[in-house]
Design a protein around this motif. Structure first.
Motif, PDB file in Angstrom:
ATOM      1  N   PRO A 149      -4.573   7.056  -6.684  1.00 34.90           N
ATOM      2  CA  PRO A 149      -3.699   5.956  -7.062  1.00 34.90           C
ATOM      3  C   PRO A 149      -2.105   5.953  -5.889  1.00 34.90           C
ATOM      4  O   PRO A 149      -1.790   4.908  -5.951  1.00 34.90           O
ATOM      5  CB  PRO A 149      -3.303   6.217  -8.615  1.00 34.90           C
ATOM      6  N   LEU A 150      -1.930   6.997  -5.894  1.00 36.91           N
ATOM      7  CA  LEU A 150      -0.667   7.115  -4.855  1.00 36.91           C
ATOM      8  C   LEU A 150      -0.719   6.513  -3.802  1.00 36.91           C
ATOM      9  O   LEU A 150       0.113   5.766  -3.162  1.00 36.91           O
ATOM     10  CB  LEU A 150      -0.051   8.639  -4.692  1.00 36.91           C
ATOM     11  N   VAL A 151      -1.923   6.677  -2.979  1.00 40.52           N
ATOM     12  CA  VAL A 151      -1.877   6.110  -1.691  1.00 40.52           C
ATOM     13  C   VAL A 151      -2.315   4.353  -1.797  1.00 40.52           C
ATOM     14  O   VAL A 151      -1.726   3.640  -1.106  1.00 40.52           O
ATOM     15  CB  VAL A 151      -3.147   6.429  -0.797  1.00 40.52           C
ATOM     16  N   LEU A 152      -3.007   4.035  -3.110  1.00 44.88           N
ATOM     17  CA  LEU A 152      -3.080   2.596  -3.325  1.00 44.88           C
ATOM     18  C   LEU A 152      -1.727   1.943  -3.618  1.00 44.88           C
ATOM     19  O   LEU A 152      -1.319   1.020  -3.034  1.00 44.88           O
ATOM     20  CB  LEU A 152      -3.965   2.610  -4.510  1.00 44.88           C
ATOM     21  N   ALA A 153      -0.683   2.830  -4.156  1.00 46.59           N
ATOM     22  CA  ALA A 153       0.648   2.205  -4.274  1.00 46.59           C
ATOM     23  C   ALA A 153       1.486   2.399  -3.377  1.00 46.59           C
ATOM     24  O   ALA A 153       2.217   1.158  -2.773  1.00 46.59           O
ATOM     25  CB  ALA A 153       1.381   3.056  -5.427  1.00 46.59           C
ATOM     26  N   ILE A 154       1.300   2.964  -2.239  1.00 45.09           N
ATOM     27  CA  ILE A 154       1.638   3.155  -0.843  1.00 45.09           C
ATOM     28  C   ILE A 154       1.525   1.864  -0.105  1.00 45.09           C
ATOM     29  O   ILE A 154       2.179   1.192   0.338  1.00 45.09           O
ATOM     30  CB  ILE A 154       1.577   4.148  -0.301  1.00 45.09           C
ATOM     31  N   ALA A 155       0.102   1.682  -0.288  1.00 43.66           N
ATOM     32  CA  ALA A 155      -0.318   0.374   0.456  1.00 43.66           C
ATOM     33  C   ALA A 155      -0.084  -0.895   0.003  1.00 43.66           C
ATOM     34  O   ALA A 155       0.653  -1.867   0.660  1.00 43.66           O
ATOM     35  CB  ALA A 155      -1.825   0.275   0.319  1.00 43.66           C
ATOM     36  N   LEU A 156       0.218  -1.188  -1.381  1.00 44.99           N
ATOM     37  CA  LEU A 156       0.727  -2.384  -1.952  1.00 44.99           C
ATOM     38  C   LEU A 156       2.089  -2.535  -1.529  1.00 44.99           C
ATOM     39  O   LEU A 156       2.647  -3.543  -1.328  1.00 44.99           O
ATOM     40  CB  LEU A 156       0.494  -2.388  -3.578  1.00 44.99           C
ATOM     41  N   GLY A 157       2.845  -1.315  -1.544  1.00 43.85           N
ATOM     42  CA  GLY A 157       4.373  -1.624  -1.259  1.00 43.85           C
ATOM     43  C   GLY A 157       4.507  -1.679   0.229  1.00 43.85           C
ATOM     44  O   GLY A 157       5.597  -2.672   0.552  1.00 43.85           O
ATOM     45  N   ASP A 158       3.688  -1.230   0.958  1.00 38.01           N
ATOM     46  CA  ASP A 158       3.987  -1.777   2.373  1.00 38.01           C
ATOM     47  C   ASP A 158       3.365  -3.258   2.856  1.00 38.01           C
ATOM     48  O   ASP A 158       4.111  -3.832   3.587  1.00 38.01           O
ATOM     49  CB  ASP A 158       3.097  -0.719   3.327  1.00 38.01           C
ATOM     50  N   LEU A 159       2.314  -3.525   2.127  1.00 37.74           N
ATOM     51  CA  LEU A 159       1.917  -4.819   2.399  1.00 37.74           C
ATOM     52  C   LEU A 159       2.808  -5.839   1.717  1.00 37.74           C
ATOM     53  O   LEU A 159       3.149  -7.161   2.515  1.00 37.74           O
ATOM     54  CB  LEU A 159       0.536  -5.100   1.576  1.00 37.74           C
ATOM     55  N   GLY A 160       3.693  -5.613   0.629  1.00 36.04           N
ATOM     56  CA  GLY A 160       4.638  -6.407   0.240  1.00 36.04           C
ATOM     57  C   GLY A 160       5.966  -6.236   1.025  1.00 36.04           C
ATOM     58  O   GLY A 160       6.723  -7.310   0.948  1.00 36.04           O
ATOM     59  N   PHE A 161       6.165  -5.415   1.512  1.00 37.97           N
ATOM     60  CA  PHE A 161       7.544  -4.823   2.462  1.00 37.97           C
ATOM     61  C   PHE A 161       7.596  -5.379   3.774  1.00 37.97           C
ATOM     62  O   PHE A 161       8.581  -5.793   4.046  1.00 37.97           O
ATOM     63  CB  PHE A 161       7.760  -3.523   2.053  1.00 37.97           C
ATOM     64  N   VAL A 162       6.554  -5.312   4.491  1.00 38.45           N
ATOM     65  CA  VAL A 162       6.678  -5.408   5.900  1.00 38.45           C
ATOM     66  C   VAL A 162       6.998  -6.887   6.415  1.00 38.45           C
ATOM     67  O   VAL A 162       7.724  -7.085   7.129  1.00 38.45           O
ATOM     68  CB  VAL A 162       5.145  -5.160   6.613  1.00 38.45           C
ATOM     69  N   GLY A 163       6.520  -7.945   5.753  1.00 34.34           N
ATOM     70  CA  GLY A 163       6.636  -9.411   6.228  1.00 34.34           C
ATOM     71  C   GLY A 163       8.238  -9.521   5.993  1.00 34.34           C
ATOM     72  O   GLY A 163       8.693  -9.996   6.686  1.00 34.34           O
ATOM     73  N   PRO A 164       8.683  -9.614   4.718  1.00 36.39           N
ATOM     74  CA  PRO A 164       9.843 -10.156   4.541  1.00 36.39           C
ATOM     75  C   PRO A 164      11.015  -9.472   4.847  1.00 36.39           C
ATOM     76  O   PRO A 164      12.028  -9.917   5.481  1.00 36.39           O
ATOM     77  CB  PRO A 164       9.973 -10.115   2.917  1.00 36.39           C
ATOM     78  N   LEU A 165      11.035  -8.043   5.406  1.00 30.34           N
ATOM     79  CA  LEU A 165      11.997  -7.354   5.900  1.00 30.34           C
ATOM     80  C   LEU A 165      11.587  -7.102   7.316  1.00 30.34           C
ATOM     81  O   LEU A 165      12.341  -6.277   8.102  1.00 30.34           O
ATOM     82  CB  LEU A 165      11.836  -5.879   5.133  1.00 30.34           C
ATOM     83  N   ASN A 166      10.828  -7.879   8.006  1.00 33.35           N
ATOM     84  CA  ASN A 166      10.645  -7.939   9.582  1.00 33.35           C
ATOM     85  C   ASN A 166      10.900  -9.180   9.883  1.00 33.35           C
ATOM     86  O   ASN A 166      11.993  -9.600   9.991  1.00 33.35           O
ATOM     87  CB  ASN A 166       9.326  -7.130   9.960  1.00 33.35           C
ATOM     88  N   ILE A 167       9.708  -9.839  10.311  1.00 30.68           N
ATOM     89  CA  ILE A 167       9.772 -11.243  10.692  1.00 30.68           C
ATOM     90  C   ILE A 167      10.380 -12.161   9.700  1.00 30.68           C
ATOM     91  O   ILE A 167      11.101 -12.979   9.978  1.00 30.68           O
ATOM     92  CB  ILE A 167       8.449 -11.741  11.152  1.00 30.68           C
ATOM     93  N   GLY A 168      10.389 -12.011   8.456  1.00 33.20           N
ATOM     94  CA  GLY A 168      10.764 -12.864   7.362  1.00 33.20           C
ATOM     95  C   GLY A 168      12.442 -12.800   7.291  1.00 33.20           C
ATOM     96  O   GLY A 168      12.983 -13.598   7.054  1.00 33.20           O
ATOM     97  N   LEU A 169      12.788 -11.476   8.000  1.00 32.91           N
ATOM     98  CA  LEU A 169      14.471 -11.432   7.711  1.00 32.91           C
ATOM     99  C   LEU A 169      14.959 -12.476   8.799  1.00 32.91           C
ATOM    100  O   LEU A 169      16.090 -12.845   8.781  1.00 32.91           O
ATOM    101  CB  LEU A 169      15.059  -9.982   7.963  1.00 32.91           C
ATOM    102  N   THR A 170      14.203 -12.255  10.014  1.00 33.84           N
ATOM    103  CA  THR A 170      14.813 -13.030  11.077  1.00 33.84           C
ATOM    104  C   THR A 170      14.753 -14.414  10.773  1.00 33.84           C
ATOM    105  O   THR A 170      15.835 -15.394  10.909  1.00 33.84           O
ATOM    106  CB  THR A 170      13.897 -12.845  12.293  1.00 33.84           C
TER     107      THR A 170
END
Length: 485
Positions: free
Chosen positions: A304-325
């Motif tokens: 479950p830890l790596v599943l939680a990491i995956a969901l966190g990354d999937l939700g985080f990458v877009g808005p805090l990278n290209i989304g922030l621009t």
């Protein structure tokens, strides 16, 4: 079967990591390599833009993603088979030689895009073994009770690399063009090699030596446990991207079965033991990979830890990278405003890394991780709604604190709950998602922002991140997980 998946906070006699010369040599090597990476990415982008069209430059910069994603799981097998230090030394040696060769070529000629594309392809291939080995190395140089502190120190090194790398690369370009910048990157990566050679490795405890590829990895089982192995699923972004919640692992995995993984407290490894590869076995990479994936699936905390990491990354990458621009453009903040928002995030993440580096551990790590993920998800959703720049900087600071806290604790739990003999493969799964799959969300985030605006996109991302926190809180073994004292 007794549920011992939550490792008790057993006391050890490890030297504090921030006072341990062995750990500090590793930290110096890691920091030098990461600064070199930041300079390399800047030099690659600059050289590609100067040598081709924008579309061609984009292809060159992104070409390393394919081999990294395709080969990452195999890289975890390599790290566990040959030992993480050997793999990291070899990887940095190859990267250094390749970067310096391209620097020399650019200095004497103008060969166009082909050497840049070849270099990016080689970097992606080497990253496939380098990233899992880097994730597996801390558990072999210090005791379990110091791994949370090491994750904090690693986070500080990442922040340092982000702050120093870009200006250093820009200075190199200003003084001698891309050739000089590549030269600086190569020399920085070269610094890491002698430091890594001087790092002393701890031997694997006896139970873990038997849990090498060929068995299930459960303490007390050797190669005879191979029949139980079933195949199941077992971050480097460009320097401008902020740290991901699961950066310390630096994953998608099936939910583990009800059977407990009898992972009791490990016997402290003998310090200063020479690094040794696992006992000779048939060179069946697929068998080793299936064995590692099965180990991860069976583990009641790591699954479950790596599943939680995956969901966190999937939700985080877009808005805090290209989304922030795109958000900065919609709000009229400009490039400087986006820089302030990123600075707020970096300060928050750096403060958490400093806290863990000094304090060493936090009690009730699993529970705090879950709550930090949930609160961080709310903050991400709020960032898409604010319009004033000062408010956005404050929210970004909060995201950095919460995402940094959950990321460091996830990395520390991954290190302390996993057997060192399997950490290369475990890290490769988390890295595959963070560095291979999560970035694929960026084009969709950009398209959705253009169609509906940033508010709905940030809200959906917040929901995905919150699901990661929910996973941590729903699984009792992970929720009750503790870091060693």
């Amino acid at each position: 079967m007794t549920d011992t998946a939550i490792r008790p906070a057993a006391r050890t006699e490890s030297r504090a990591a921030h006072r341990d010369p062995n750990v500090l040599r590793w930290l110096g090597a890691y920091a030098a390599s990461m600064v070199g990476d930041n300079v390399y990415y800047l030099a690659l982008s600059w050289a590609a833009v100067r040598s081709g069209s924008p579309a061609e430059a984009g292809i060159v910069v992104s070409v390393s993603a394919l081999p990294r994603a395709v080969l990452m799981l195999g890289g975890g097998v390599v790290a566990d088979r040959f030992g993480p230090r050997r793999v990291v030394i070899g990887s940095d040696t190859v990267r250094c030689a390749a970067v310096l060769a391209v620097a020399a070529l650019l200095y004497v000629a103008h060969p166009g895009l082909w050497p840049l594309a070849a270099l990016a392809l080689l970097f992606g291939t080497v990253d496939a073994v380098f990233v899992p080995a880097v994730g597996a190395l801390p558990a072999r140089i210090t005791g379990p009770d110091q791994l949370a502190r090491v994750q904090g120190m690693r986070g500080l090194a990442n922040r340092f690399a982000s702050v120093v790398g870009a200006p250093l690369g820009g200075l190199g370009i200003a003084m001698g063009g891309a050739a000089a910048a590549f030269g600086v990157a190569g020399l920085l990566i070269a610094v890491s090699v002698p430091l890594l050679v001087s790092v002393r490795m701890r031997g694997l405890p006896p139970a873990e030596e038997t849990g090498t590829p060929g068995g299930t990895g459960l303490p007390g089982e050797g190669a005879s446990g191979a029949a139980a192995g079933e195949a199941v699923a077992a971050a480097t972004l460009p320097p401008a991207a902020p740290v991901l919640p699961g950066e310390a692992v630096s994953a998608v995995v099936a939910v583990p079965p009800a059977e407990a993984h009898p992972a009791g407290p490990r016997t402290p490894a003998a310090p200063d033991a020479p690094e040794t590869a696992p006992a000779p076995r048939p060179a069946d990479v697929w068998h080793d990979l299936r064995d590692g994936l099965a180990y991860l699936r069976r583990h009641r905390v790591l699954g479950p830890l790596v599943l939680a990491i995956a969901l966190g990354d999937l939700g985080f990458v877009g808005p805090l990278n290209i989304g922030l621009t795109l958000l900065a453009d919609r709000r009229g903040w400009g490039a400087s405003g986006m820089g302030w928002v990123l600075a707020g995030f970096g300060v928050g993440a750096g403060a958490v890394s400093m806290l863990l580096a000094v304090r060493g551990r936090l009690p009730r790590a699993g529970l705090i991780t879950g709550y930090a993920c949930m609160a961080g998800a709310v903050a991400i959703g709020a960032l898409g709604q604010v319009s004033a720049l000062p408010a956005a900087v404050g929210v970004a600071l909060l995201i950095g604190l919460l995402a940094g806290l959950s990321g460091v604790l996830c990395g520390a739990l991954l290190q302390t709950q996993g057997d060192p003999a399997y950490l290369g493969r475990v890290t490769s799964v988390a890295s595959l998602v963070s560095l291979g799959l999560a970035p694929l969300s960026m084009p969709f985030a950009a398209a959705a922002t253009g169609a509906w605006g940033p508010g709905p996109v940030y809200a959906v991302s917040a929901v995905v991140c919150a699901l990661g926190g929910a996973v941590v809180l729903v699984f009792p073994a992970l929720r009750r997980a503790e870091l060693p004292r």
